[in-house]
Design an enzyme around this catalytic site. Structure first.
Site, PDB file in Angstrom:
ATOM      1  N   LYS A 163     -11.553 -24.672 -19.277  1.00 20.86           N
ATOM      2  CA  LYS A 163     -12.275 -23.678 -20.062  1.00 20.86           C
ATOM      3  C   LYS A 163     -12.937 -24.328 -21.276  1.00 20.86           C
ATOM      4  O   LYS A 163     -12.513 -25.390 -21.733  1.00 20.86           O
ATOM      5  CB  LYS A 163     -11.296 -22.602 -20.571  1.00 20.86           C
ATOM      6  CG  LYS A 163     -10.701 -21.700 -19.508  1.00 20.86           C
ATOM      7  CD  LYS A 163      -9.724 -20.727 -20.140  1.00 20.86           C
ATOM      8  CE  LYS A 163      -9.121 -19.778 -19.109  1.00 20.86           C
ATOM      9  NZ  LYS A 163     -10.109 -18.811 -18.605  1.00 20.86           N
ATOM     10  N   ARG A 187      -4.964 -14.858  -9.505  1.00 18.47           N
ATOM     11  CA  ARG A 187      -4.871 -14.275  -8.160  1.00 18.47           C
ATOM     12  C   ARG A 187      -4.002 -15.134  -7.244  1.00 18.47           C
ATOM     13  O   ARG A 187      -3.432 -14.633  -6.274  1.00 18.47           O
ATOM     14  CB  ARG A 187      -6.280 -14.101  -7.597  1.00 18.47           C
ATOM     15  CG  ARG A 187      -7.060 -15.373  -7.359  1.00 18.47           C
ATOM     16  CD  ARG A 187      -8.556 -15.150  -7.313  1.00 18.47           C
ATOM     17  NE  ARG A 187      -9.094 -14.823  -8.629  1.00 18.47           N
ATOM     18  CZ  ARG A 187     -10.376 -14.549  -8.856  1.00 18.47           C
ATOM     19  NH1 ARG A 187     -11.246 -14.555  -7.862  1.00 18.47           N
ATOM     20  NH2 ARG A 187     -10.791 -14.265 -10.073  1.00 18.47           N
TER      21      ARG A 187
END
Length: 499
Positions: free
Chosen positions: A279, A353
């Site tokens: 990130k 996920r």
């Protein structure tokens, strides 16, 4: 802070302060009129002098009002009566407690019936007031060398109701409000902790404390056990971290063991660097909140246990860090999940996920009534819905409607997004059964579509709380959402079981 309901008229209330409202322009609420009459028009004279007009969020603290049994009267501006809404009420209550914390008052009288919106009842007003009081008194300063010097003085809130029947019927609301507030504080504390403290191991330790406090059944799977089971997706995320991953299961039994449980699955990434798909550094500190789903499971179980709610609830928390490293999973790697489905990991920053899909497959063994996962899953959901409502998707429409209704009831709202089969096409992979991302468009939906592939054997809904779990900026911190929504859903569910 204690909360009680008292059947009494405002002029008879003995306490440190009583709060009454004033609409624009200088229109007194019923309780204010009663106090005004008892004081020989004192409040009217104050207003006529121009000290207050009733504009929204303005306050005026009065001392030694003639013939008042209360040491103080706090006038709160309610704004225009015609435009007075549910949102206005919530903002007004927050203003009330902010003003009260700046006084020396310890016991407060609140004629809540004067302040609520027309289509809401007194019970709703009390519940919202308790939540607002809890929010106003919350402090997170345990990591500072010196605690904040100005601690809240408020000790007791008395809801003044002039109907004994209403007072008696609303008693259970106090228990609910206090329990939900405690649950929200648990969720906030976990979210606000620094990630070097709130590790997967720390969460397992907190789960152990909860299990002892509330007589819950605790199971903690270590990495070797997860590997034996075949949780390749969860372990793929953990590979870059020195912190061992955990799968935490807490079981609350408020009914007979034969009753199917509601299973809550909370994403517990205690810090998310993005892994190899790193990130940007700006605001990366906020990625300690990427375990907001896990924190909300802890908070909801706390609220349920505090209320001793007659319902069975199982909380499942897959928890790990997502770190870059020599052993970290790489874009293009293919892993096998607990369900047997293979996953091509195209982006290691779509890690939530991956840990959830193994936890959702693991949930099957609890023979659930329904399964709800809660996750700070996608920035795309924030783009779509902002920081106002939680994204909601799922494969069972009655469950979705029940969650929407619960959110409306307690004013912790969700909004349903579509989950059509067309979106599944975006998850196709040339090398595995499914890719872990679906491209730029509809990111919140394709993330839910990915999860749906692991929920075929039960009724399932997904809450994307990326926009609602925490605030940025000056008021940076965890919000405690969606603990109110989930708790209200479970209250409603327990009532539906009883018929």
């Amino acid at each position: 802070m204690d909360f009680v309901i008292q059947s009494d008229n405002p002029e008879k209330y003995h306490g440190d302060c009583i709060v009454v409202g004033v609409f624009e322009s200088r229109q007194l609420t019923e309780s204010a009129k009663i106090l005004d009459t008892a004081s020989g028009g004192y409040l009217t004279k104050i207003l006529e002098q121009g000290d207050m007009d009733g504009k929204l969020h303005t306050t005026l603290l009065l001392h030694a009002v003639p013939n008042s049994q209360s040491a103080r009267i706090l006038l709160i501006g309610l704004g225009k009566q015609k435009g007075y809404t549910e949102k206005t009420f919530q903002a007004v209550v927050r203003t009330i407690f902010k003003a009260l914390h700046q006084t020396g008052a310890r016991t407060i009288g609140l004629p809540v019936a004067d302040l609520i919106v027309k289509d809401k009842n007194i019970a709703w007003g009390m519940l919202q007031s308790i939540l607002a009081a809890g929010e106003s008194s919350y402090r997170f300063d345990q990591l500072k060398s010196k605690r904040e010097s100005s601690q809240p003085l408020l000790e007791k809130i008395v809801f003044l109701v002039n109907d004994k029947f209403v007072a008696a019927s609303a008693e259970n609301v106090l228990q609910q409000g206090i329990a939900i507030t405690r649950g929200m504080h648990v969720t906030k504390d976990l979210g606000n902790l620094a990630s070097n403290i709130c590790t997967p191991t720390y969460l397992a330790e907190r789960a152990s404390e909860m299990a002892k406090t509330y007589n819950l059944k605790l199971t903690v799977l270590e990495e070797k056990e997860m590997e034996t089971l075949g949780m390749g997706a969860l372990l793929a995320v953990a590979r870059g971290s020195h912190q061992p991953a955990k799968l935490i299961v807490l079981e609350y039994r408020g009914r007979q063991d034969t009753e199917k449980p509601v299973v809550l699955v909370g994403k517990g990434v205690t810090f998310d660097t993005g892994g190899i798909s790193l990130k940007p550094s700006a605001d990366m500190d906020e990625m300690k909140y990427d375990m907001g789903g896990a924190a909300s499971v802890f908070g909801t179980l706390t609220a349920v246990a505090e209320m001793q709610l007659p319902v069975n609830v199982t909380g499942i928390v897959p928890t790990t860090e997502n770190m870059p490293g020599g052993n970290a999973t790489k874009p293009g790697d293919v892993v096998t999940s607990l369900s047997g489905q293979t996953i091509e990991i195209l982006n290691t920053d779509a890690e939530g996920r991956l840990i959830l899909c193994d936890a959702l497959a693991y949930a099957e063994r609890y023979n659930p009534e329904v399964v709800i996962d809660i996750a700070t899953l996608t920035g795309a959901c924030v783009v779509a819905l902002g920081h106002v409502v939680t994204g909601l998707m799922g494969t069972d429409e009655p469950l979705i409607q029940a969650l929407l209704q619960a959110g409306e009831e307690i004013s912790d709202r969700a909004w349903q997004l579509p989950l059509g089969e067309e979106y599944q096409e975006l998850l196709k992979s040339n090398f595995a059964d499914v890719a872990n991302i679906g491209g730029r468009w509809g990111g919140a939906i394709t993330a839910a579509c990915f999860l749906s592939r692991f929920t075929k054997k039960y009724r399932w809904a997904h809450l994307d709380i990326a926009g609602t779990a925490w605030k940025s900026g000056k008021e940076k911190g965890a919000t405690g959402r969606p603990v109110p929504l989930l708790t209200q859903f479970l209250i409603n569910h327990s009532q539906s079981i009883d018929g």
